[in-house]
Design a protein around this motif. Structure first.
Motif, PDB file in Angstrom:
ATOM      1  N   ARG A 126       0.857  -1.203   0.000  1.00  0.00           N
ATOM      2  CA  ARG A 126       0.000   0.000   0.000  1.00  0.00           C
ATOM      3  C   ARG A 126       0.888   1.246   0.000  1.00  0.00           C
ATOM      4  O   ARG A 126       0.605   2.202  -0.718  1.00  0.00           O
ATOM      5  N   ASP A 182      -3.623   0.100  -4.779  1.00  0.00           N
ATOM      6  CA  ASP A 182      -4.934   0.283  -4.163  1.00  0.00           C
ATOM      7  C   ASP A 182      -5.205  -0.916  -3.250  1.00  0.00           C
ATOM      8  O   ASP A 182      -4.522  -1.947  -3.339  1.00  0.00           O
ATOM      9  N   LEU A 183      -6.188  -0.780  -2.382  1.00  0.00           N
ATOM     10  CA  LEU A 183      -6.439  -1.797  -1.360  1.00  0.00           C
ATOM     11  C   LEU A 183      -6.739  -3.168  -1.975  1.00  0.00           C
ATOM     12  O   LEU A 183      -6.191  -4.177  -1.537  1.00  0.00           O
ATOM     13  N   ARG A 184      -7.586  -3.209  -2.985  1.00  0.00           N
ATOM     14  CA  ARG A 184      -7.952  -4.493  -3.597  1.00  0.00           C
ATOM     15  C   ARG A 184      -6.719  -5.195  -4.181  1.00  0.00           C
ATOM     16  O   ARG A 184      -6.510  -6.394  -3.973  1.00  0.00           O
ATOM     17  N   SER A 185      -5.914  -4.460  -4.916  1.00  0.00           N
ATOM     18  CA  SER A 185      -4.693  -5.031  -5.502  1.00  0.00           C
ATOM     19  C   SER A 185      -3.713  -5.447  -4.413  1.00  0.00           C
ATOM     20  O   SER A 185      -3.063  -6.488  -4.517  1.00  0.00           O
ATOM     21  N   VAL A 202      -4.370  -6.429  -1.360  1.00  0.00           N
ATOM     22  CA  VAL A 202      -4.843  -7.663  -0.716  1.00  0.00           C
ATOM     23  C   VAL A 202      -4.487  -8.864  -1.582  1.00  0.00           C
ATOM     24  O   VAL A 202      -4.002  -9.884  -1.081  1.00  0.00           O
ATOM     25  N   LYS A 203      -4.693  -8.757  -2.891  1.00  0.00           N
ATOM     26  CA  LYS A 203      -4.340  -9.858  -3.799  1.00  0.00           C
ATOM     27  C   LYS A 203      -2.846 -10.163  -3.739  1.00  0.00           C
ATOM     28  O   LYS A 203      -2.444 -11.330  -3.715  1.00  0.00           O
TER      29      LYS A 203
END
Length: 163
Positions: free
Chosen positions: A79, A84-87, A89-90
């Motif tokens: 981060r 971004d948060l979604r990426s 997390v992945k």
């Protein structure tokens, strides 16, 4: 631009493309996971002990927190790098799942196998020696796994691509 960071990243990417990863890179990745695992395990055991839970629920909590802390360390790093948060997390899931799973399997397996360790209290030398010994053995077993994965562009190589 920090040329030393760029040179290190370029060397790492070259090693990945050549089908290998250095032992140093693998050790760093494993220590990263070990840190998250250690924090999660200790916090989980302290919470379970404070709540006077039995061994099984305390161990489940400790393992869950190991994954949470392990993922969060990577999540925060990627981060900060701008994902971004979604990426992010992945990336954290891809980078850490196998490493944390192997580490937790080895570490908790040792705790279960050492006579008396499951019933040792936080102020007991057996508790800490078994836990630290388990972490040391988990480090030795998980490092080659991480080396193999990084060399194939998997595991921590995914996170390093975003630093």
């Amino acid at each position: 631009m920090d040329h030393s960071a760029h040179d290190a990243r370029t060397a790492h990417q070259h090693a990945v493309h050549m089908g290998g990863a250095s032992w140093g890179t693998a050790v760093k990745a494993t220590l990263h996971c070990l840190t998250g695992c250690a924090v999660g395990e200790i916090v989980g055991m302290v919470i379970g002990t404070a709540l006077t839970w039995g061994n099984a629920p305390t161990m489940v909590l400790a393992i869950a927190l190991s994954f949470l802390f392990g993922y969060s360390f990577t999540l925060f790093a990627v981060r900060r790098a701008g994902l971004d948060l979604r990426s992010a997390v992945k990336v954290a899931l891809a980078a850490d799942t196998v490493s944390i799973a192997v580490m937790e399997l080895v570490d908790n397996g040792i705790i279960v196998l050492v006579p008396g360790a499951m019933d040792a209290h936080l102020d007991d030398q057996l508790f800490w020696s078994t836990l630290l010994g388990g972490f040391a053995i988990a480090l030795l077993i998980t490092t080659p796994v991480n080396k193999w994965m990084i060399g194939r562009g998997k595991g921590h190589a995914v996170a390093h691509a975003h630093h």
